[in-house]
Write a protein that holds these residues in place. Structure first.
Motif, short mmCIF file in Angstrom:
data_model
loop_
_atom_site.label_atom_id
_atom_site.label_comp_id
_atom_site.label_asym_id
_atom_site.label_seq_id
_atom_site.Cartn_x
_atom_site.Cartn_y
_atom_site.Cartn_z
N VAL A 142 0.84 -1.20 0.00
CA VAL A 142 0.00 0.00 0.00
C VAL A 142 0.87 1.25 0.00
N LEU A 143 1.95 1.23 0.80
CA LEU A 143 2.84 2.39 0.86
C LEU A 143 3.59 2.60 -0.46
N PHE A 144 4.15 1.53 -1.00
CA PHE A 144 4.95 1.65 -2.22
C PHE A 144 4.11 2.00 -3.45
N LEU A 145 2.85 1.51 -3.46
CA LEU A 145 2.00 1.70 -4.63
C LEU A 145 0.98 2.83 -4.47
N SER A 146 1.12 3.60 -3.41
CA SER A 146 0.19 4.72 -3.17
C SER A 146 0.23 5.70 -4.35
N PRO A 147 -0.94 6.16 -4.83
CA PRO A 147 -0.95 7.08 -5.98
C PRO A 147 -0.42 8.47 -5.64
N ALA A 168 -6.41 -0.24 -6.49
CA ALA A 168 -7.83 -0.11 -6.81
C ALA A 168 -8.13 -0.49 -8.25
N ARG A 169 -7.19 -1.17 -8.89
CA ARG A 169 -7.37 -1.60 -10.28
C ARG A 169 -7.65 -3.10 -10.32
N GLU A 170 -8.84 -3.47 -10.83
CA GLU A 170 -9.21 -4.88 -10.93
C GLU A 170 -8.23 -5.67 -11.79
N ASP A 171 -7.80 -5.06 -12.88
CA ASP A 171 -6.94 -5.77 -13.83
C ASP A 171 -5.52 -5.96 -13.31
N MET A 172 -5.15 -5.30 -12.22
CA MET A 172 -3.80 -5.41 -11.68
C MET A 172 -3.73 -6.24 -10.41
N ASN A 255 -10.73 -4.64 -1.52
CA ASN A 255 -11.52 -3.41 -1.34
C ASN A 255 -12.63 -3.42 -2.38
N PRO A 256 -13.69 -2.64 -2.17
CA PRO A 256 -14.86 -2.70 -3.08
C PRO A 256 -14.53 -2.47 -4.55
N ALA A 257 -13.46 -1.75 -4.83
CA ALA A 257 -13.13 -1.43 -6.23
C ALA A 257 -12.64 -2.64 -7.01
N ILE A 258 -12.14 -3.67 -6.33
CA ILE A 258 -11.55 -4.83 -7.04
C ILE A 258 -12.29 -6.12 -6.75
N TYR A 259 -13.52 -6.05 -6.28
CA TYR A 259 -14.28 -7.27 -5.97
C TYR A 259 -14.45 -8.16 -7.20
N GLY A 260 -14.48 -7.56 -8.38
CA GLY A 260 -14.71 -8.34 -9.59
C GLY A 260 -13.68 -9.42 -9.84
#
Length: 313
Positions: A142-147, A168-172, A255-260
């Motif tokens: 989370v720290l290293f990949l923070s936007p 927060a990216r489903e594809d990643m 997290n809800p953004a990547i549930y898919g």
């Protein structure tokens, strides 16, 4: 006949006594492992009854109503069934395709290092992440990949790219999970392959050199065949755990953004069983996962037995 039978029994007792005398310390070392598996693997199997009952916490297992395969049908008919199965299976296959060869490659590379100080340093550095808890690993991610403040996005901005919210990216999600899993466990899993390499007879390498084989030929015709039994056994075990994705790390990354793509069977079982209190439904899903894993490991073992001389049984 009576004398022969007595002699046979006496010989059997002596034979058992000699075997016990030779192996008693090894058996005593194995005892804690045996107790662990009995207490935490076999005794809890009693709990699978819950999946066939409408479990009531106050009635207990025996007094709860028997419903048969109701919860299995409910899961198979659920709109989430195929999504959960696909997410779990794809993540497991990704981990198998990219995570399984990684320690083999590292072991082969370490085997070629002749400077012992460098070899020990690389081994130590690669082992250490295995002892870092998943909570710390995910926090680092989370720290290293923070936007906003992550080092990865800072580097991307420095070379002219736009920052990306990786977590927060489903594809990643699958890429991040598999890469972090390789980093965390590759060194530890290398130990088995390094042990297999030490069992290879050095005379085989000498014979290969005499025949004119270079390092690459020695790798193909001596090193890899020597490692093959260990590779096959571990591959069978890994195939048998394709759906057995660790709950903790996925749950921490979820997290809800990547549930898919990130919602898998183990996280669904947690939400259903612990979150909603539907213990029978959650147990049915978990037992279904175990049965599928059993089918995979039996099939992998059967294929290995038919195509090679190495198998689990």
């Amino acid at each position: 006949m009576e004398i022969d039978s007595r002699l046979h029994l006496a010989g059997g007792k002596q034979s058992f006594g000699r075997k016990w005398g030779r192996s008693k310390y090894l058996l005593l070392l194995f005892l804690p492992t045996l107790v662990y598996y009995i207490m935490f693997k076999y005794v809890p199997m009693f709990g699978v009854l819950v999946s066939f009952k409408d479990y009531n916490l106050f009635k207990g297992v025996w007094e709860s109503d028997w419903v048969g395969f109701k919860y299995y049908r409910m899961f198979f008919e659920s709109p989430d069934f195929f999504k959960l199965l696909r997410n779990t299976f794809v993540l497991g296959v990704y981990r198998l395709l990219f995570g399984f060869p990684a320690p083999i490659v590292l072991a082969l590379l370490l085997n070629e290092v002749r400077h012992m100080a460098v070899k020990r340093f690389v081994q130590t550095v690669s082992y250490l992440p295995h002892f870092i808890s998943n909570v710390v690993v995910v926090s680092m991610m989370v720290l290293f990949l923070s936007p906003s403040s992550g080092i990865v996005n800072r580097v991307m901005e420095w070379i002219g790219m736009e920052p990306v919210n990786f977590m927060a990216r489903e594809d990643m999600f699958r890429d991040i999970y598999v890469l972090s899993d390789i980093w965390q466990h590759v060194g530890w899993e290398t130990i088995i392959y390094l042990a297999a390499l030490t069992a290879i007879d050095p005379q085989l390498y000498e014979a290969a050199k005499i025949d004119g084989a270079g390092r690459w030929k020695q790798l193909l015709h001596v090193t890899l065949p020597g490692m093959l039994p260990a590779i096959i056994i571990l591959l069978i075990l890994n195939v048998g755990s394709v759906l057995e994705i660790g709950f903790e790390k996925v749950f921490l990354m979820l997290n809800p953004a990547i549930y898919g793509t990130a919602d898998i069977l183990s996280t669904y079982v947690y939400r259903t069983g612990i979150g909603k209190g539907n213990y029978s439904y959650a147990t049915a899903i978990d037992l279904f996962t175990s049965v599928v894993n059993l089918i995979f490991i039996v099939a992998a073992n059967w294929i290995s037995r038919k195509t090679s001389e190495t198998s689990l049984w």
